[in-house]
Design a protein around this motif. Structure first.
Motif, PDB file in Angstrom:
ATOM      1  N   VAL A 123       0.748  -1.263   0.043  1.00  0.00           N
ATOM      2  CA  VAL A 123      -0.182  -0.021   0.226  1.00  0.00           C
ATOM      3  C   VAL A 123       0.918   1.603   0.369  1.00  0.00           C
ATOM      4  CG1 VAL A 123      -2.080  -0.842   1.429  1.00  0.00           C
ATOM      5  CG2 VAL A 123      -0.755   0.163   2.941  1.00  0.00           C
ATOM      6  N   THR A 124       0.338   1.980  -0.686  1.00  0.00           N
ATOM      7  CA  THR A 124       1.288   3.143  -0.711  1.00  0.00           C
ATOM      8  C   THR A 124       0.232   4.732   0.361  1.00  0.00           C
ATOM      9  OG1 THR A 124       1.597   2.755  -2.990  1.00  0.00           O
ATOM     10  CG2 THR A 124       1.855   5.363  -2.511  1.00  0.00           C
ATOM     11  N   VAL A 125       0.905   5.216   1.077  1.00  0.00           N
ATOM     12  CA  VAL A 125       1.127   5.718   2.169  1.00  0.00           C
ATOM     13  C   VAL A 125       0.843   7.716   2.000  1.00  0.00           C
ATOM     14  CG1 VAL A 125      -0.319   4.567   3.615  1.00  0.00           C
ATOM     15  CG2 VAL A 125       1.614   5.695   3.887  1.00  0.00           C
ATOM     16  N   ASN A 126       0.558   8.899   2.577  1.00  0.00           N
ATOM     17  CA  ASN A 126       1.239   9.676   2.586  1.00  0.00           C
ATOM     18  C   ASN A 126       2.011   9.455   4.182  1.00  0.00           C
ATOM     19  OD1 ASN A 126      -0.611  11.599   0.538  1.00  0.00           O
ATOM     20  ND2 ASN A 126      -2.027  10.724   2.129  1.00  0.00           N
ATOM     21  N   ARG A 127       3.234  10.412   3.721  1.00  0.00           N
ATOM     22  CA  ARG A 127       4.236  10.598   4.421  1.00  0.00           C
ATOM     23  C   ARG A 127       4.183  12.012   4.614  1.00  0.00           C
ATOM     24  NH1 ARG A 127      10.187   8.236   4.011  1.00  0.00           N
ATOM     25  NH2 ARG A 127      10.908   9.708   4.612  1.00  0.00           N
ATOM     26  N   ASN A 128       4.635  12.934   5.862  1.00  0.00           N
ATOM     27  CA  ASN A 128       4.548  14.332   6.190  1.00  0.00           C
ATOM     28  C   ASN A 128       5.478  14.148   7.008  1.00  0.00           C
ATOM     29  OD1 ASN A 128       2.710  15.049   3.437  1.00  0.00           O
ATOM     30  ND2 ASN A 128       1.349  15.463   5.314  1.00  0.00           N
ATOM     31  N   LEU A 129       6.079  14.990   7.560  1.00  0.00           N
ATOM     32  CA  LEU A 129       7.603  15.936   8.188  1.00  0.00           C
ATOM     33  C   LEU A 129       6.437  17.003   8.665  1.00  0.00           C
ATOM     34  CD1 LEU A 129       9.494  15.490  10.144  1.00  0.00           C
ATOM     35  CD2 LEU A 129      10.899  16.992   8.385  1.00  0.00           C
ATOM     36  N   ILE A 130       6.366  17.559   9.813  1.00  0.00           N
ATOM     37  CA  ILE A 130       5.058  18.172  10.326  1.00  0.00           C
ATOM     38  C   ILE A 130       6.225  18.889  11.372  1.00  0.00           C
ATOM     39  CG2 ILE A 130       2.783  17.725   9.451  1.00  0.00           C
ATOM     40  CD1 ILE A 130       2.505  17.020  12.562  1.00  0.00           C
ATOM     41  N   GLN A 131       6.181  20.218  12.033  1.00  0.00           N
ATOM     42  CA  GLN A 131       6.193  21.250  13.014  1.00  0.00           C
ATOM     43  C   GLN A 131       5.716  21.996  13.555  1.00  0.00           C
ATOM     44  OE1 GLN A 131      10.773  21.596  10.691  1.00  0.00           O
ATOM     45  NE2 GLN A 131      10.027  23.955  11.469  1.00  0.00           N
ATOM     46  N   LYS A 132       5.753  22.568  14.438  1.00  0.00           N
ATOM     47  CA  LYS A 132       5.096  23.538  15.380  1.00  0.00           C
ATOM     48  C   LYS A 132       6.330  23.943  16.099  1.00  0.00           C
ATOM     49  CE  LYS A 132       1.499  22.815  17.149  1.00  0.00           C
ATOM     50  NZ  LYS A 132      -0.174  22.868  17.211  1.00  0.00           N
ATOM     51  N   GLY A 133       6.824  24.917  16.049  1.00  0.00           N
ATOM     52  CA  GLY A 133       7.789  25.226  17.077  1.00  0.00           C
ATOM     53  C   GLY A 133       8.687  24.391  17.526  1.00  0.00           C
ATOM     54  N   ASP A 135       8.366  21.457  17.896  1.00  0.00           N
ATOM     55  CA  ASP A 135       8.542  19.808  17.914  1.00  0.00           C
ATOM     56  C   ASP A 135       7.743  19.372  16.727  1.00  0.00           C
ATOM     57  OD1 ASP A 135       6.590  17.816  18.521  1.00  0.00           O
ATOM     58  OD2 ASP A 135       4.682  18.593  19.095  1.00  0.00           O
ATOM     59  N   GLN A 136       8.520  18.044  16.157  1.00  0.00           N
ATOM     60  CA  GLN A 136       8.614  17.777  15.453  1.00  0.00           C
ATOM     61  C   GLN A 136       8.501  16.157  15.119  1.00  0.00           C
ATOM     62  OE1 GLN A 136      12.775  18.066  14.265  1.00  0.00           O
ATOM     63  NE2 GLN A 136      11.767  19.264  12.772  1.00  0.00           N
ATOM     64  N   GLN A 137       6.672  16.306  14.167  1.00  0.00           N
ATOM     65  CA  GLN A 137       6.110  14.437  14.154  1.00  0.00           C
ATOM     66  C   GLN A 137       6.367  14.396  13.082  1.00  0.00           C
ATOM     67  OE1 GLN A 137       1.982  14.314  16.250  1.00  0.00           O
ATOM     68  NE2 GLN A 137       3.199  15.763  17.638  1.00  0.00           N
ATOM     69  N   VAL A 138       6.650  12.961  12.182  1.00  0.00           N
ATOM     70  CA  VAL A 138       6.259  12.605  11.080  1.00  0.00           C
ATOM     71  C   VAL A 138       4.500  11.628  11.450  1.00  0.00           C
ATOM     72  CG1 VAL A 138       6.930  10.437   9.429  1.00  0.00           C
ATOM     73  CG2 VAL A 138       8.844  11.789  10.453  1.00  0.00           C
ATOM     74  N   VAL A 139       3.928  12.259  10.516  1.00  0.00           N
ATOM     75  CA  VAL A 139       2.685  11.641  10.105  1.00  0.00           C
ATOM     76  C   VAL A 139       2.032  10.738   8.485  1.00  0.00           C
ATOM     77  CG1 VAL A 139       0.354  12.451  10.134  1.00  0.00           C
ATOM     78  CG2 VAL A 139       2.015  13.675  11.053  1.00  0.00           C
ATOM     79  N   ASN A 178       0.763   9.189  13.797  1.00  0.00           N
ATOM     80  CA  ASN A 178       1.534   9.740  13.538  1.00  0.00           C
ATOM     81  C   ASN A 178       2.569   9.669  15.354  1.00  0.00           C
ATOM     82  OD1 ASN A 178      -0.788  11.107  14.966  1.00  0.00           O
ATOM     83  ND2 ASN A 178       0.821  13.331  16.019  1.00  0.00           N
ATOM     84  N   ALA A 179       3.759  10.617  14.727  1.00  0.00           N
ATOM     85  CA  ALA A 179       5.008   9.889  16.174  1.00  0.00           C
ATOM     86  C   ALA A 179       5.749  10.412  16.154  1.00  0.00           C
ATOM     87  CB  ALA A 179       5.719   8.828  15.893  1.00  0.00           C
ATOM     88  N   PRO A 180       6.859  11.354  17.632  1.00  0.00           N
ATOM     89  CA  PRO A 180       7.554  12.466  17.252  1.00  0.00           C
ATOM     90  C   PRO A 180       9.143  11.826  17.031  1.00  0.00           C
ATOM     91  CG  PRO A 180       6.711  11.894  19.519  1.00  0.00           C
ATOM     92  CD  PRO A 180       5.613  10.516  18.707  1.00  0.00           C
ATOM     93  N   LEU A 181       9.540  13.197  16.142  1.00  0.00           N
ATOM     94  CA  LEU A 181      10.473  12.380  14.875  1.00  0.00           C
ATOM     95  C   LEU A 181      11.805  12.306  16.310  1.00  0.00           C
ATOM     96  CD1 LEU A 181      11.881  12.565  13.040  1.00  0.00           C
ATOM     97  CD2 LEU A 181      12.540  15.233  12.877  1.00  0.00           C
ATOM     98  N   ALA A 182      12.171  10.414  16.525  1.00  0.00           N
ATOM     99  CA  ALA A 182      12.979  10.367  17.356  1.00  0.00           C
ATOM    100  C   ALA A 182      14.634   9.349  16.899  1.00  0.00           C
ATOM    101  CB  ALA A 182      12.558   9.787  19.085  1.00  0.00           C
ATOM    102  N   GLY A 183      15.181   9.952  16.081  1.00  0.00           N
ATOM    103  CA  GLY A 183      16.937   8.789  15.911  1.00  0.00           C
ATOM    104  C   GLY A 183      16.732   9.116  14.639  1.00  0.00           C
ATOM    105  N   GLY A 184      16.254  10.786  14.332  1.00  0.00           N
ATOM    106  CA  GLY A 184      16.129  10.651  12.488  1.00  0.00           C
ATOM    107  C   GLY A 184      14.922  10.602  12.118  1.00  0.00           C
ATOM    108  N   LEU A 185      14.956  11.102  10.794  1.00  0.00           N
ATOM    109  CA  LEU A 185      13.417  10.374   9.914  1.00  0.00           C
ATOM    110  C   LEU A 185      13.325   9.449   9.581  1.00  0.00           C
ATOM    111  CD1 LEU A 185      10.808  11.571   8.403  1.00  0.00           C
ATOM    112  CD2 LEU A 185      12.518  12.253   5.974  1.00  0.00           C
ATOM    113  N   GLU A 186      14.420   8.812   9.100  1.00  0.00           N
ATOM    114  CA  GLU A 186      14.316   7.611   8.559  1.00  0.00           C
ATOM    115  C   GLU A 186      13.705   6.122   9.880  1.00  0.00           C
ATOM    116  OE1 GLU A 186      13.281   6.630   5.361  1.00  0.00           O
ATOM    117  OE2 GLU A 186      13.928   9.022   5.241  1.00  0.00           O
ATOM    118  N   GLU A 187      14.540   6.066  11.209  1.00  0.00           N
ATOM    119  CA  GLU A 187      13.856   5.675  11.928  1.00  0.00           C
ATOM    120  C   GLU A 187      12.839   5.562  12.412  1.00  0.00           C
ATOM    121  OE1 GLU A 187      17.448   5.882  15.063  1.00  0.00           O
ATOM    122  OE2 GLU A 187      15.768   4.938  16.856  1.00  0.00           O
TER     123      GLU A 187
END
Length: 209
Positions: A123-133, A135-139, A178-187
């Motif tokens: 399956v193909t899904v959307n992958r976004n890196l978002i940030q607010k202040g 805080d960075q998350q991957v969705v 969604n998850a907080p960015l931890a250990g780098g984007l790919e991780e």
């Protein structure tokens, strides 16, 4: 997300509303079981259920939803959100993260697609890196209809219109991880895709096919 991509997503939703206005209203399709029946524990993940406020629920108008925080055995956490609509009137459609995230103050720094291998399919899904202040998350998010997965808005609208015309159904689910960015984007993405592989087969006993 740059201004052009944001505008494209917004225009896509407007076009979607126009397409769906031409489709006959479809009766609701019930879930196999309420979403709360998704196991709290599976694989290496342990979950805790959260709840949206009444004012948010009034805006979403979903027939059922699930908001749950899962944590793996290494202490890494992520959030799963599933909103289910049993039927969608021709003049409305579920809320898109492409619009809701910026509306909630998140800046979409990167957007793209992620292919995830599942048993017997990819399956193909959307992958976004978002940030607010700070805080960075991957969705990761996608739209799911009768077992089919659509990533982009127009793809989802096209599938919804086709199903409405041929099967008189307009049920649809939005699934977001969604998850907080931890250990780098790919991780972080690898951790989320591992979660999706574990949870996706369990949707079959909840969402209508």
């Amino acid at each position: 997300m740059n201004r052009t991509a944001y505008l494209f997503a917004f225009v896509a939703i407007i076009v979607a509303a126009g397409v769906l206005r031409t489709v006959e209203y479809a009766p609701g399709v019930s879930l196999h079981r309420p979403l709360e029946n998704l196991p709290l524990q599976f694989s290496v993940w342990r979950g805790q259920t959260g709840y949206l406020t009444p004012d948010v629920l009034a805006v979403l108008r979903a027939d059922d939803y699930l908001l749950r925080r899962y944590e793996d055995t290494t202490g890494h956490a992520l959030w799963l959100y599933v909103a289910y609509y049993s039927s969608q009137p021709p003049d409305t459609r579920l809320h898109s993260p492409a619009v809701c995230l910026p509306g909630a103050g998140w800046y979409i720094a990167q957007s793209g697609l992620e292919r995830i291998s599942l048993p017997g399919r990819t399956v193909t899904v959307n992958r976004n890196l978002i940030q607010k202040g700070g805080d960075q998350q991957v969705v990761l998010y996608w739209y799911q209809m009768q077992g089919a997965v659509a990533a982009k808005e127009l793809q989802a609208v096209g599938l919804l219109a086709w199903v409405s015309l041929t099967q008189h159904r307009s049920d649809e689910a939005l699934v977001r991880v969604n998850a907080p960015l931890a250990g780098g984007l790919e991780e972080t993405v690898a951790r989320e895709t591992a979660f999706v592989r574990a949870v996706f087969p369990r949707f079959n006993s909840l969402l209508p096919q």
